[in-house]
Design an enzyme around this catalytic site. Structure first.
Site, PDB file in Angstrom:
ATOM      1  CG  ASN A 133      -0.306  -0.097   2.517  1.00  0.00           C
ATOM      2  OD1 ASN A 133       0.761  -0.699   2.655  1.00  0.00           O
ATOM      3  ND2 ASN A 133      -0.911   0.491   3.531  1.00  0.00           N
ATOM      4  CE  LYS A 156       7.048 -11.957  -0.077  1.00  0.00           C
ATOM      5  NZ  LYS A 156       6.272 -11.407  -1.242  1.00  0.00           N
ATOM      6  N   GLY A 207       1.907  -6.179   7.238  1.00  0.00           N
ATOM      7  CA  GLY A 207       0.843  -6.850   6.507  1.00  0.00           C
ATOM      8  C   GLY A 207      -0.302  -7.233   7.414  1.00  0.00           C
ATOM      9  CB  SER A 208      -3.016  -9.676   6.946  1.00  0.00           C
ATOM     10  OG  SER A 208      -2.374 -10.943   6.907  1.00  0.00           O
ATOM     11  CD  GLU A 229       2.089  -1.069  10.283  1.00  0.00           C
ATOM     12  OE1 GLU A 229       0.870  -1.365  10.350  1.00  0.00           O
ATOM     13  OE2 GLU A 229       2.592  -0.465   9.344  1.00  0.00           O
ATOM     14  CG  LEU A 230       0.711  -7.480  12.695  1.00  0.00           C
ATOM     15  CD1 LEU A 230       0.388  -8.573  13.706  1.00  0.00           C
ATOM     16  CD2 LEU A 230       1.334  -8.072  11.437  1.00  0.00           C
ATOM     17  CB  CYS A 263      -0.988   0.975   8.156  1.00  0.00           C
ATOM     18  SG  CYS A 263      -0.118  -0.121   7.016  1.00  0.00           S
TER      19      CYS A 263
END
Length: 457
Positions: A133, A156, A207-208, A229-230, A263
């Site tokens: 994002n 990655k 990510g998730s 960081e979710l 986020c």
């Protein structure tokens, strides 16, 4: 050979295909990084700084090309792609200016022939599994301080922002960072899993929550540095003394910027009953003015949804809210035609029985709930398993401080929202993750403090 197909989310068309990594190539890149890292760490900081300075110059030089690549593969409106790249520059400047001070040896005791020092050593080889994002922000929050402090990075990028990830790597290599010190991996989840199988010294993931939990379970027993960081379900409370029009315009942007795929997007709004109706009216007017269309057009504000599966999440959340009594004030439908589109959507008369107020939306969808006062607002803001950001709009700073001190969040805002600063730590509580990036703490996180006890002979 495995191939990764890159698609334009605004049109559905294939942009290109790329050779993907596999377990063998990932292991080889890890071994090369492990061998190269000590020599990189031995370089004087001034030399590593020069590489990052040259990287910054490359971003400035190629900015329009980089913005178009990012818009093409993520669906981000082109103006916002430029904003991200321009916003990256002060972050680079912060890392360049602060790394030496943040990692300098510190003498904490010197008396009677005994001297005690704290020195900072690089972790070694770190894995960075990044997000789509804000691929430049999120990737460089890890890559740049990690390199400056002497680490090697196995990076990655998200499979939805791979071309941007390759551009980051290209510019770093052109700037003098050895290819084995900064390696870009291509692929989806299986490549991330292969990376986590390597004995890296730190794992940094954005990510998730579901993926973050799996990563924590995978690497937790190895006792390496872990940063996750979710995301969140970020609330804002608008007090009765706030200007309803100004607050509505600010929060509409905070909820819908980058098509709501931030986020720290505002995801829940609580408004004091005394100004609720005026606030909602101005909010809907503002949202109706957001232009949705081709992300390459200069006047587009709402772009494409990057991941097609998220359309189903948004559709189910809106349907659940309506079934439980919410009023749909604007939007609420998938866009017609090819590509991944969803209308900017505003729901009122929502409550916490609804998914829209409990689970991350990550799209241009917002629920607005009326509250009777401060106590109810704080209780609802804390009624979540997430804790990334939270905000309060009021004319009274002392009131904002009192309320925000009670809210469980890593970042809090007074009369602003959806904001990240390189000078402040970026962290969360609860299911928003562990660890941090940014600030001087986010530089030191890529180092291991070593305690030195030095007695004069």
């Amino acid at each position: 050979m495995n191939m990764l197909s890159i698609h334009n989310p605004a049109t559905g068309e294939e942009i290109t295909t790329l050779p993907a990594d596999d377990a063998t190539s990932v292991a080889a890149k890890y071994e090369a990084a492990r061998a190269a890292q000590p020599l990189w760490a031995q370089r004087p900081l001034a030399q590593r700084r020069r590489c990052i300075e040259d990287f910054r110059a490359g971003v400035v030089r190629d900015l329009e090309h980089l913005a178009r690549v990012m818009t093409q593969e993520t669906g981000k409106p082109i103006r916002m792609s430029r904003n991200e790249l321009n916003g990256l520059l002060p972050r680079i400047d912060f890392f360049l200016a602060q790394t030496e001070r943040a990692t300098a040896a510190e003498t904490v005791y010197d008396q009677d022939g005994m001297r005690e020092q704290i020195q900072h050593e690089p972790l070694g080889v770190v894995a960075n599994i990044s997000a789509w994002n804000y691929p430049w922000f999120v990737g460089c929050n890890v890559i740049l301080p990690a390199l400056l402090t002497g680490n090697a990075v196995l990076y990655k990028p998200s499979e939805y922002a791979t071309l941007t990830g390759q551009e980051i790597a290209r510019l770093l290599h052109e700037a003098g960072v050895p290819r084995d010190v900064m390696a870009c991996l291509v692929g989806a989840g299986e490549v991330g899993a292969a990376l986590l199988a390597q004995p890296v010294d730190g794992v940094f993931f954005t990510g998730s929550h579901a993926t973050g939990k799996r990563i924590a379970e995978t690497v937790g027993a190895r006792f390496v540095k872990l940063q996750l960081e979710l995301g969140g379900k970020d609330p804002t409370y608008v007090c009765e003394d706030a200007d309803p029009k100004a607050a509505a315009e600010s929060l509409a942007d905070g909820a819908m910027y980058n098509t709501g795929q931030s986020c720290c997007s505002v995801e829940r709004i609580y408004v004091h009953e005394k100004i609720h109706d005026d606030f909602v009216r101005h909010f809907v007017e503002t949202v109706r003015g957001f232009r949705r269309g081709d992300p390459m057009h200069e006047d587009t504000y709402i772009g494409a949804i990057t991941r097609a599966p998220q359309l189903d999440v948004l559709e189910l959340q809106v349907a659940d809210a309506q079934a439980k009594g919410a009023d749909l004030l604007v939007g609420g439908r998938k866009g017609a035609g090819p590509g991944n589109w969803y209308e900017p959507t505003v729901l009122a008369k929502v409550d916490h029985t609804m998914e829209i107020m409990r689970e991350e939306s990550f799209g241009p969808v917002i629920g607005i709930q009326k509250v009777a006062g401060d106590d109810e607002a704080v209780r609802l803001m804390n009624d979540t398993r997430y804790g990334l950001t939270a905000g309060v709009y009021t004319r009274d700073e002392s009131r904002a401080r009192r309320l925000l001190a009670q809210v469980h969040a890593g970042s809090v805002y007074w009369n602003c929202c959806d904001r990240v600063s390189p000078r402040l730590p970026w962290s969360g509580v609860g299911d928003s993750g562990v660890g941090l990036t940014l600030s001087t703490y986010g530089i030191q996180t890529f180092t291991r403090p070593k305690a030195w006890h030095l007695r004069q002979g």
